[in-house]
Write an enzyme that holds these catalytic residues in place. Structure first.
Site: not given
Ligand code: GLU
Length: 464
Positions: A242, A238-240
């Site tokens: 990168g 997920s965006k966590r």
């Protein structure tokens, strides 16, 4: 031409992310390898969340990666007539029924089922009702009550489920719109798809879809469910972890061939080889070598691949890409040195095109000021003689090639009795403004006589 027909079927509810791009790539590679057909289908039945912007972003990302398709893009939103006729067919054949249960009733049934320790499935109240009240209804698929639904996944092996585990799926909502699992079946069958390659988050859908193929008299395609992609912490990517948008990497200065090479290795392997061009992949890719376990996204490896492709890239092509980046930063390269020559001096030093563009700035914009520490050391008043001597020899030099420039510097060393270490850094600060640059001979050769002499004169004037 083989019989193989595969497809990529993104929902346009956002950009093309790493996982989607890998699915598209696997489909593309297999189609190209086997001389099959690659179909692109845009699954835009979720009207609220689908946008044209997302469609454009997905198409653009596929184009950037070089994933060309043979048919499509087909839009599900343009195929409602077909879906309606297939719903009617199922109703007529007794494989579907109208369900008039209200949301409140369904909720109560669900709660009661959970309370009595059962699964929160639809209880089949409307399965056999004969009347057609004048109230809102959905249409449900009549899932077989006994037997099993089984298939042999090309990646995961045999998968089966008891049909009693499956719900009577809604295939048409109260507003008349068909649902995802139903339209996918109709489309994959009508488009002649022979192999469905998609993420393994769809395995549960596959066992629901197979009975619908059968009820509609369609041949069931083969399936290959690709394991998901995790972050370094083994949680779903997920965006966590990168950037997850493929195009974000383009913005960050990645080359598409690095991205393709990286994506394919997230789940597929070929001995311990790491570097694959698209043509290698078309030759070597096979589902047999797709692993069963999840891939872990590793940005460092992607960067390493990018560095490799920058080092080995065609300078003419990289020049075009770096020129674009510089133009976006307001740097006019039209009057500067030859861009491919600039690129060649930076290929060994940059991991991304953005870094390369940064490193190229000084070729096109003479330094306004000098790095303070560097100037204190290398442009102090005692450097006057060295700069003057360098100007003299570079003025007399006709051959501004790397070797020609080297000869001139040798002459400066000889005449001054100084080692290169007492000359080079000063010339470097004068030409680029700081202590970091490609080899000074290359810099002088690429900048060319006029720019070099102007910059050296300016540095001379700046001495105390
Ligand atoms: N539209 C679905 C998605 O984006 C994919 C459906 C499929 O591949 O069958 O997740």
């Amino acid at each position: 031409m083989s019989e193989l027909r595969v497809r990529f079927a993104p929902s346009p509810t956002g950009y093309l992310h790493i996982g989607g791009a890998r699915t598209a790539l696997f489909n593309y590679l297999l189609a190209r390898k086997e001389g099959g057909v690659f179909v692109l289908r845009i699954e835009d039945t979720d009207v609220e969340r689908s946008t044209q912007e997302s469609v454009d972003a997905i198409l653009q990302a596929m184009d950037w990666l070089g994933l060309s398709y043979d048919e499509g893009p087909f839009y599900q939103s343009e195929r409602y007539g077909l879906y309606k006729s297939k719903v009617a067919e199922l109703l007529e054949k007794g494989h579907a029924y109208r369900c008039y249960c209200t949301p409140e009733e369904l909720d109560a049934k669900r709660k009661a089922a959970i309370q009595s320790g059962g699964k929160p499935r639809y209880d089949g109240t409307c399965r056999n009702r004969a009347d057609q009240p004048d109230t809102p209804f959905v249409i449900r698929f009549k899932t077989p009550c006994d037997g099993t639904t089984a298939f042999v996944d090309r990646i995961k092996g045999a998968i089966s489920v008891e049909n009693t585990e499956l719900d009577d799926l809604i295939i048409q909502r109260t507003d008349g719109n068909p649902t995802y699992n139903f339209v996918v079946v109709v489309d994959d069958a009508e488009m002649g798809i022979t192999l469905v390659i998609r993420g393994d988050d769809h395995v549960n859908n596959t066992v629901r879809q197979i009975p619908m193929y059968q009820a509609l008299g369609y041949e069931v395609p083969e399936f290959a469910h690709v394991p998901m992609i995790l972050g370094a912490d083994k949680k779903r990517l997920s965006k966590r972890h990168g950037a997850t948008s493929v195009m974000a990497y383009r913005e960050m200065g990645y080359l598409p061939e690095a991205m393709v090479n990286y994506l394919v290795r997230l789940g597929w392997s070929c001995g311990d080889e790491e570097i694959f061009s698209m043509n290698d992949l078309i030759e070597k890719f096979s589902l047999e070598n797709v692993g069963r376990s999840a891939g872990v996204f590793n940005p460092d490896k992607l960067l390493w691949l990018n560095e490799h492709y920058i080092k080995t890239g065609d300078p003419e092509r990289l020049a075009v890409l770096v020129t674009e980046i510089l133009a976006g930063q307001g740097v006019d390269t039209a009057l500067g040195p030859d861009m491919p020559a600039v690129v060649k001096t930076l290929q060994d030093r940059a991991k991304t095109l953005v870094e390369m563009a940064e490193g190229a700035h000084f070729y096109f914009e003479a330094p306004d000021t000098y790095d303070e520490q560097a100037a204190a050391k290398f442009l102090a008043s005692d450097k006057r003689d060295v700069i003057e001597l360098t100007i003299k020899h570079l003025t007399g030099l006709a051959d501004y090639s790397h070797d020609g420039v080297e000869t001139a510097f040798k002459a400066v060393m000889e005449e001054s009795g100084l080692k290169f270490g007492k000359i080079g850094p000063t010339v470097r600060v004068a030409l680029v403004g700081g202590t970091v640059s490609p080899s000074i001979y290359d810099v002088v050769a690429v900048l060319g006589k006029d720019a070099v002499l102007t910059r050296l004169q300016k540095a001379l004037a700046s001495l105390g």
